[in-house]
Design a protein around this motif. Structure first.
Motif, PDB file in Angstrom:
ATOM      1  N   GLN A  99       0.826  -1.205   0.000  1.00  0.00           N
ATOM      2  CA  GLN A  99       0.000   0.000   0.000  1.00  0.00           C
ATOM      3  C   GLN A  99       0.864   1.260   0.000  1.00  0.00           C
ATOM      4  O   GLN A  99       0.489   2.278  -0.582  1.00  0.00           O
ATOM      5  N   MET A 124      -6.864   5.152   1.820  1.00  0.00           N
ATOM      6  CA  MET A 124      -7.946   4.584   2.631  1.00  0.00           C
ATOM      7  C   MET A 124      -7.400   3.466   3.536  1.00  0.00           C
ATOM      8  O   MET A 124      -7.816   3.339   4.694  1.00  0.00           O
ATOM      9  N   PHE A 125      -6.484   2.679   3.024  1.00  0.00           N
ATOM     10  CA  PHE A 125      -5.852   1.624   3.826  1.00  0.00           C
ATOM     11  C   PHE A 125      -5.204   2.233   5.074  1.00  0.00           C
ATOM     12  O   PHE A 125      -5.408   1.761   6.192  1.00  0.00           O
ATOM     13  N   PHE A 140      -5.775   5.212   6.392  1.00  0.00           N
ATOM     14  CA  PHE A 140      -6.804   5.830   7.221  1.00  0.00           C
ATOM     15  C   PHE A 140      -7.460   4.785   8.120  1.00  0.00           C
ATOM     16  O   PHE A 140      -7.646   5.014   9.321  1.00  0.00           O
ATOM     17  N   LYS A 141      -7.790   3.642   7.563  1.00  0.00           N
ATOM     18  CA  LYS A 141      -8.443   2.589   8.345  1.00  0.00           C
ATOM     19  C   LYS A 141      -7.541   2.057   9.447  1.00  0.00           C
ATOM     20  O   LYS A 141      -8.019   1.527  10.440  1.00  0.00           O
ATOM     21  N   ARG A 142      -6.243   2.201   9.283  1.00  0.00           N
ATOM     22  CA  ARG A 142      -5.289   1.780  10.315  1.00  0.00           C
ATOM     23  C   ARG A 142      -4.973   2.912  11.282  1.00  0.00           C
ATOM     24  O   ARG A 142      -4.047   2.810  12.084  1.00  0.00           O
ATOM     25  N   ASP A 143      -5.720   4.014  11.178  1.00  0.00           N
ATOM     26  CA  ASP A 143      -5.502   5.193  12.025  1.00  0.00           C
ATOM     27  C   ASP A 143      -4.111   5.789  11.852  1.00  0.00           C
ATOM     28  O   ASP A 143      -3.533   6.336  12.788  1.00  0.00           O
ATOM     29  N   ALA A 162      -8.785  12.004   8.768  1.00  0.00           N
ATOM     30  CA  ALA A 162      -9.899  12.098   7.824  1.00  0.00           C
ATOM     31  C   ALA A 162      -9.704  13.281   6.878  1.00  0.00           C
ATOM     32  O   ALA A 162     -10.051  13.203   5.692  1.00  0.00           O
TER      33      ALA A 162
END
Length: 96
Positions: free
Chosen positions: A27, A49-50, A52-55, A59
């Motif tokens: 990624q 997005m990958f 973001f989903k892992r913090d 946003a």
């Protein structure tokens, strides 16, 4: 009740023996896809997005990648900087 087979392995290895960090490395390459390549904006957004989903990304930073997704030649990094968001992300990606 959770079946032992449903729990993630404690050693960080996936079932196929690959390190979970292998996905992150892939990624990372994708979020750094060169500007101007066909579909590169969408590729960068999907990779963002990958993270973001892992913090690992805010946003507000992800939103810039979303805006730039259809603009393959648009560099999201100066926009992130100009908006004053994602300072940690810019440092991580090496954008001064």
């Amino acid at each position: 009740m959770v079946d032992e087979a449903d729990k993630p392995p404690e050693d960080g290895l996936q079932e196929d023996g690959q390190q979970e960090d292998g996905e992150a490395a892939e990624q990372w390459e994708l979020v750094n896809t060169p500007l101007g390549e066909r579909w590169s904006g969408r590729t960068r957004y999907a990779a963002a997005m990958f993270f973001f989903k892992r913090d690992e990304m805010s946003a507000e930073t992800l939103e810039v990648y979303r805006i730039c997704a259809r603009l393959d030649s648009e560099d999201p990094l100066p926009i992130i900087r100009d908006r004053g968001v994602g300072k940690d992300w810019l440092k991580r990606i090496g954008f001064e």
